[in-house]
Structures are given as structure tokens and as C-alpha cells.
Design an enzyme around this catalytic site. Sequence first.
Site, PDB file in Angstrom:
ATOM      1  N   SER A  64       0.792  -1.241   0.000  1.00 35.97           N
ATOM      2  CA  SER A  64       0.000   0.000   0.000  1.00 35.97           C
ATOM      3  C   SER A  64       0.817   1.280   0.000  1.00 35.97           C
ATOM      4  O   SER A  64       0.241   2.361  -0.147  1.00 35.97           O
ATOM      5  CB  SER A  64      -0.949   0.004   1.197  1.00 35.97           C
ATOM      6  OG  SER A  64      -2.006  -0.874   0.924  1.00 35.97           O
ATOM      7  N   LYS A  67       0.245   3.493  -2.832  1.00 33.36           N
ATOM      8  CA  LYS A  67      -0.944   4.363  -2.916  1.00 33.36           C
ATOM      9  C   LYS A  67      -0.581   5.853  -2.823  1.00 33.36           C
ATOM     10  O   LYS A  67      -1.298   6.706  -3.332  1.00 33.36           O
ATOM     11  CB  LYS A  67      -1.949   3.981  -1.813  1.00 33.36           C
ATOM     12  CG  LYS A  67      -2.564   2.600  -2.050  1.00 33.36           C
ATOM     13  CD  LYS A  67      -3.372   2.099  -0.868  1.00 33.36           C
ATOM     14  CE  LYS A  67      -3.905   0.694  -1.151  1.00 33.36           C
ATOM     15  NZ  LYS A  67      -4.424  -0.004   0.023  1.00 33.36           N
ATOM     16  N   TYR A 191      -4.289  -2.468  -9.816  1.00 33.73           N
ATOM     17  CA  TYR A 191      -4.102  -2.371  -8.361  1.00 33.73           C
ATOM     18  C   TYR A 191      -3.150  -3.463  -7.847  1.00 33.73           C
ATOM     19  O   TYR A 191      -2.216  -3.192  -7.080  1.00 33.73           O
ATOM     20  CB  TYR A 191      -5.467  -2.437  -7.661  1.00 33.73           C
ATOM     21  CG  TYR A 191      -5.334  -2.453  -6.164  1.00 33.73           C
ATOM     22  CD1 TYR A 191      -5.006  -1.294  -5.466  1.00 33.73           C
ATOM     23  CD2 TYR A 191      -5.498  -3.631  -5.438  1.00 33.73           C
ATOM     24  CE1 TYR A 191      -4.843  -1.302  -4.088  1.00 33.73           C
ATOM     25  CE2 TYR A 191      -5.336  -3.649  -4.064  1.00 33.73           C
ATOM     26  CZ  TYR A 191      -5.014  -2.487  -3.395  1.00 33.73           C
ATOM     27  OH  TYR A 191      -4.843  -2.500  -2.030  1.00 33.73           O
ATOM     28  N   TYR A 243      -4.423   3.381   8.271  1.00 31.08           N
ATOM     29  CA  TYR A 243      -5.742   2.788   8.465  1.00 31.08           C
ATOM     30  C   TYR A 243      -6.292   3.156   9.836  1.00 31.08           C
ATOM     31  O   TYR A 243      -6.196   4.311  10.250  1.00 31.08           O
ATOM     32  CB  TYR A 243      -5.681   1.254   8.280  1.00 31.08           C
ATOM     33  CG  TYR A 243      -4.923   0.867   7.038  1.00 31.08           C
ATOM     34  CD1 TYR A 243      -5.362   1.326   5.799  1.00 31.08           C
ATOM     35  CD2 TYR A 243      -3.790   0.078   7.083  1.00 31.08           C
ATOM     36  CE1 TYR A 243      -4.670   0.994   4.643  1.00 31.08           C
ATOM     37  CE2 TYR A 243      -3.096  -0.258   5.929  1.00 31.08           C
ATOM     38  CZ  TYR A 243      -3.544   0.207   4.726  1.00 31.08           C
ATOM     39  OH  TYR A 243      -2.865  -0.107   3.602  1.00 31.08           O
ATOM     40  N   VAL A 261       1.358  -3.796   3.777  1.00 30.37           N
ATOM     41  CA  VAL A 261       1.374  -5.086   4.474  1.00 30.37           C
ATOM     42  C   VAL A 261       2.618  -5.932   4.156  1.00 30.37           C
ATOM     43  O   VAL A 261       2.802  -7.001   4.734  1.00 30.37           O
ATOM     44  CB  VAL A 261       0.087  -5.928   4.239  1.00 30.37           C
ATOM     45  CG1 VAL A 261      -1.125  -5.283   4.874  1.00 30.37           C
ATOM     46  CG2 VAL A 261      -0.128  -6.219   2.770  1.00 30.37           C
TER      47      VAL A 261
HETATM   48  N1  GLU Z   1      -2.240  -5.566  -1.623  1.00 27.97           N
HETATM   49  C1  GLU Z   1      -2.745  -5.406  -0.301  1.00 27.97           C
HETATM   50  C2  GLU Z   1      -4.236  -5.598  -0.326  1.00 27.97           C
HETATM   51  O1  GLU Z   1      -4.858  -5.030  -1.137  1.00 27.97           O
HETATM   52  C3  GLU Z   1      -2.393  -4.043   0.195  1.00 27.97           C
HETATM   53  C4  GLU Z   1      -2.801  -3.788   1.626  1.00 27.97           C
HETATM   54  C5  GLU Z   1      -1.774  -3.022   2.417  1.00 27.97           C
HETATM   55  O2  GLU Z   1      -0.602  -2.986   2.061  1.00 27.97           O
HETATM   56  O3  GLU Z   1      -2.147  -2.440   3.411  1.00 27.97           O
HETATM   57  O4  GLU Z   1      -4.804  -6.335   0.425  1.00 27.97           O
END
Ligand code: GLU
Length: 307
Positions: A64, A67, A191, A243, A261
Site C-alpha cells: 500500500s 498508494k 491495483y 488505516y 502489508v
Molecule cells: N495488496 C494489499 C491488499 O490489497 C495491500 C494492503 C496493504 O498494504 O495495506 O490487500
Amino acid sequence: MPTLQATLEEAYEAVLPEVGQGALANYIPALARVPKTKLGAAIVTLDGEEARVGDSDEAFSMQSISKVFTLSMALQKVGATLWHRVGREPSGTAFNSIVQLEREHGIPRNPLINAGALVVSDVLLENRGVQETVGAIRDFVAGGLDASAVVVDAEVAASEAETGFRNASLANFLKSFRNLNHPVAAVLEVYFHQCALSLSCKALARADLFLAADGQDPLRGKRIVSPRRARRVNSVMLMCGHYDASGDFAFRVGLPGKSGVGGGILAIVPGRAAIAVWSPCLNEQGNSLAGTALLERIAAQTGWSVF
Ligand code: GLU
């Protein structure tokens, strides 16, 4: 006054006992195979100083953290109209939560949760195909670095696609609210591939230095985003980058930051430096446990908190 390198080494030693605590992101099988013992960090300052420690040269899955870069690209592409399709409020929910989307009519709370990032991927797909879009994201992250520093890890992308049931649900939900213009499959493919970008702490700290420098990258020698946009991307990171643990990260570290993650976290020290840390075991909210502790220590020792 200790050097930046000495400060980083001291913080690293202090945090080593926390490495391996928490859990790997086992819902993406390719990430569950990463050794739990890794810890690395890199700092790049605006005046050209660099400090590195531990596994700072080893590539990890960006997840993420991508992003932040796709948000910067989407703002470049469509400007403030992006905010008609995605909000900029903290969600207070997990990264892949679907509950708010129904109540809020398919407008994700912010671009740094999965639903918001899917809308951003859709924006980036406008007028180009999936491969071209993934290539453009990779090039944007890698700009100014040597070409091999950022690669798409095809195994991680495939692993995400195989198990990405929640992301597929989010995308279908967004589509049903007419907040995706492209086919669900194409948006998901972009994505999953952006999440599967792989790079080291050393490369990541350099790649996001423009956000510490009002959008003007000293390494690339060019403007990436306007000063106002850099400030806004940083403010979204501060409020939403971790988050439902964004408040805790602001409390402990006090810097705009974005986790993934894969265990990476980037943190921006506005006007001063970019920091990248990596340790793959995650806390309950899906953020690197030792990585957060390391950033907390660095911020405390340097006095770099924005507060
Ligand atoms: N590719 C992971 C997902 O979409 C990214 C989530 C993250 O890094 O927080 O579940």
C-alpha cells in the site's frame, strides 16, 4: 551531536528485540514466505546526507505504500476533481473494509484505503491500457533511481490476484455505485500490480524525497507535484496512512507516513528528509510492528515530529 548514521544505528539496536513479533501478511501467500527476521531503514535528507542500517538494500513488497505515488499521479492527471470520487477523511476501519462504502454511496473515505486506491487506479487507467498504466506507475516511482531499483514482482501480483476476494468485492461494489469507469478486472489488475512493486528502503527513501521538498525532487532535479499538492498528500498520509491505527502512528511518531502489508513504512519529515523502514511482521492493524517502533525512536532522537 551524534551523526544521523549514529542515531539510526542506536535506534536499530534498541528495536532489534521487537523484530519477529507480530505476524506476516499470510493472506497473500507470497508475502508469508518472507523471513521474519528482517529489519532495515534508510534516511535521505534534503541536503544530500544518507544514513542506512540493517537490511536497507534488500527489496521488499511495496504494497500500500504505492498508494501515495498513485495518489500523486492521479492529482497530477485530474487535479482536484479527484475529490468528487474519493474523500479525504480517516476511515477508522481496516484497510480492506467494505462497511462504509454502502453507507457512503460508493465514495471511499480516502485514497489510502483499498477502496479509495481502486478508484485512483481507475483514474490512472483513463486513456491507456493496463500494461501501460502499470508501467507508468513503476516509472513514476522509479524516476530518478536506476532502472533496476523498482520492479514489478510477478509472483506477488499473481498471489494477490488468486486470493484478492475482498478487493474484488470492493471493486464490484464501487462499480455498482458507478464509481469505476473501467472494467473491474482491469482496475484490479492495475491495483494488484502496483501493490506488487518491489524496492529497497534505500530506493524508497529516495523515491519519496519530493514529498519532503514541497514537490521539487532534489535528486531528480525536477518538480514532481506543486508545493500545495505535496502538502496535501502529506496531510492525507498523516490522517489516513495507517488505516485504523493512523491516530496511534501520529501519536507515537508524529510524521506523515504510509504503511504497506509487506512491512514497509515511508515517513516524510517536511522540509528535511524522507525515511523508509522495513520489517515484515505486522501488528493487528496490518502495520509493521518493529518498523513503527523504529520510526518512533528515530523521531524521538531527532526531534523531527511535526508537532
Ligand atoms: N495488496 C494489499 C491488499 O490489497 C495491500 C494492503 C496493504 O498494504 O495495506 O490487500
